[in-house]
Design a protein around this motif. Structure first.
Motif, PDB file in Angstrom:
ATOM      1  N   UNK A  31      59.600  38.474  35.730  1.00  0.00           N
ATOM      2  CA  UNK A  31      58.280  37.876  35.837  1.00  0.00           C
ATOM      3  C   UNK A  31      57.294  38.850  35.215  1.00  0.00           C
ATOM      4  N   UNK A  33      53.127  38.674  34.260  1.00  0.00           N
ATOM      5  CA  UNK A  33      51.936  37.844  34.266  1.00  0.00           C
ATOM      6  C   UNK A  33      50.735  38.657  33.792  1.00  0.00           C
ATOM      7  N   UNK A  35      46.489  38.673  33.993  1.00  0.00           N
ATOM      8  CA  UNK A  35      45.354  38.167  34.760  1.00  0.00           C
ATOM      9  C   UNK A  35      44.052  38.705  34.174  1.00  0.00           C
ATOM     10  N   UNK A  37      40.375  39.623  35.739  1.00  0.00           N
ATOM     11  CA  UNK A  37      39.552  39.732  36.946  1.00  0.00           C
ATOM     12  C   UNK A  37      38.089  39.642  36.530  1.00  0.00           C
ATOM     13  N   UNK A  41      35.321  39.356  41.068  1.00  0.00           N
ATOM     14  CA  UNK A  41      36.549  39.879  41.664  1.00  0.00           C
ATOM     15  C   UNK A  41      37.715  38.920  41.681  1.00  0.00           C
ATOM     16  N   UNK A  42      37.528  37.702  41.208  1.00  0.00           N
ATOM     17  CA  UNK A  42      38.616  36.718  41.229  1.00  0.00           C
ATOM     18  C   UNK A  42      39.662  37.040  40.172  1.00  0.00           C
ATOM     19  N   UNK A  43      40.925  36.849  40.520  1.00  0.00           N
ATOM     20  CA  UNK A  43      42.029  37.037  39.586  1.00  0.00           C
ATOM     21  C   UNK A  43      42.384  35.684  38.986  1.00  0.00           C
ATOM     22  N   UNK A  45      44.692  33.521  36.511  1.00  0.00           N
ATOM     23  CA  UNK A  45      45.965  33.530  35.783  1.00  0.00           C
ATOM     24  C   UNK A  45      45.721  33.222  34.309  1.00  0.00           C
ATOM     25  N   UNK A  47      48.511  34.148  31.698  1.00  0.00           N
ATOM     26  CA  UNK A  47      49.832  33.815  31.169  1.00  0.00           C
ATOM     27  C   UNK A  47      50.919  34.229  32.140  1.00  0.00           C
ATOM     28  N   UNK A  48      51.947  33.391  32.200  1.00  0.00           N
ATOM     29  CA  UNK A  48      53.224  33.737  32.815  1.00  0.00           C
ATOM     30  C   UNK A  48      54.181  33.884  31.645  1.00  0.00           C
ATOM     31  N   UNK A  86      44.580  42.668  33.862  1.00  0.00           N
ATOM     32  CA  UNK A  86      45.755  43.268  34.491  1.00  0.00           C
ATOM     33  C   UNK A  86      47.022  42.581  33.994  1.00  0.00           C
ATOM     34  N   UNK A  98      54.842  41.400  42.816  1.00  0.00           N
ATOM     35  CA  UNK A  98      54.255  41.816  41.555  1.00  0.00           C
ATOM     36  C   UNK A  98      53.780  43.266  41.660  1.00  0.00           C
ATOM     37  N   UNK A 100      51.385  45.733  39.791  1.00  0.00           N
ATOM     38  CA  UNK A 100      50.268  45.655  38.853  1.00  0.00           C
ATOM     39  C   UNK A 100      50.101  46.954  38.079  1.00  0.00           C
TER      40      UNK A 100
END
Lengths: 110, 116
Positions: A31, A33, A35, A37, A41-43, A45, A47-48, A86, A98, A100
């Motif tokens: 995995x 990913x 992110x 931010x 402060x919101x993460x 998404x 890409x996976x 991140x 995960x 980071x």
């Protein structure tokens, strides 16, 4: 345990410029990913992408699993792209936690 | 589009008080997680939860922390006696699977906990 390193730590761009952010990881992963931010402060998404290449608008990402790195490309940057990016990885065979990286702080100036 | 939600968005508490942070994961997801981020630092894993039990916990997740899925939709993190160093942003996440290609984790907007 797995080490996840990101570069550069900081990046300042003029609006409209392109950039490449790098994520190196020390073990094989199942995995990976990316992110963003935002200033609240919101993460978010992005890409996976445990392997291969994906594109979403002005953003694209490539992971070369055999060489243990991933790249995030931002084209025609906008001020709203500012924030911390991140990457995070789950080592192959491990439980799905995960790990980071320390992030890349991007500032896009008008 | 389904999303993870968290409440409250901001919680201020006195040292030594108990706090409960709440999360509603995406409805068809089976794996749930808590992470935290101290201001200016990277995001750290706290605990993962599957099938009504803890799958894994980090060294941070000591006896002061507990998690619960009290009903079919909520997932909670309790800190029994808060310390100053518990001040952080706490993120809930969920994924459909833990090991397959469906293990992408989706994060909630976070709860900012301030301990005075």
């Amino acid at each position: 345990g797995i080490q996840v390193e990101q570069s550069p730590p900081d990046l300042i761009l003029q609006e409209g410029a392109n950039s490449t952010l790098r994520c190196n990881f020390s073990d094989s992963v199942n995995n990976l990913q990316w992110f963003h931010q935002n200033p609240w402060g919101q993460l978010i998404n992005l890409f996976y992408i445990p392997s291969g290449t994906k594109q979403n608008g002005r953003l694209s990402a490539t992971t070369v699993a055999t060489e243990r790195y991933s790249l995030l490309y931002i084209s025609s940057s906008q001020t709203t792209d500012s924030g911390v990016y991140f990457c995070a990885a789950v080592p192959l065979g491990a439980t799905n936690k995960l790990i980071f990286g320390t992030g890349t702080l991007l500032a896009v100036q008008p | 589009e389904p999303e993870v939600t968290q409440t409250p968005s901001h919680q201020v508490t006195q040292m030594g008080q108990e706090v409960i942070l709440r999360c509603v994961p995406i409805s068809n997801h089976l794996y749930f997680y808590w992470y935290r981020q101290i201001l200016g630092q990277k995001v750290e894993f706290l605990v993962s939860f599957y099938n009504n039990e803890i799958s894994e916990k980090s060294e941070i997740f000591d006896d002061q922390f507990s998690v619960e899925r009290p009903d079919g939709s909520n997932f909670t993190l309790k800190i029994r006696s808060t310390k100053l160093e518990d001040s952080a942003m706490y993120f809930c996440a969920s994924s459909r699977s833990g090991t397959s290609s469906l293990n992408e984790q989706f994060f909630g907007p976070g709860t900012r906990l301030t301990v005075l």
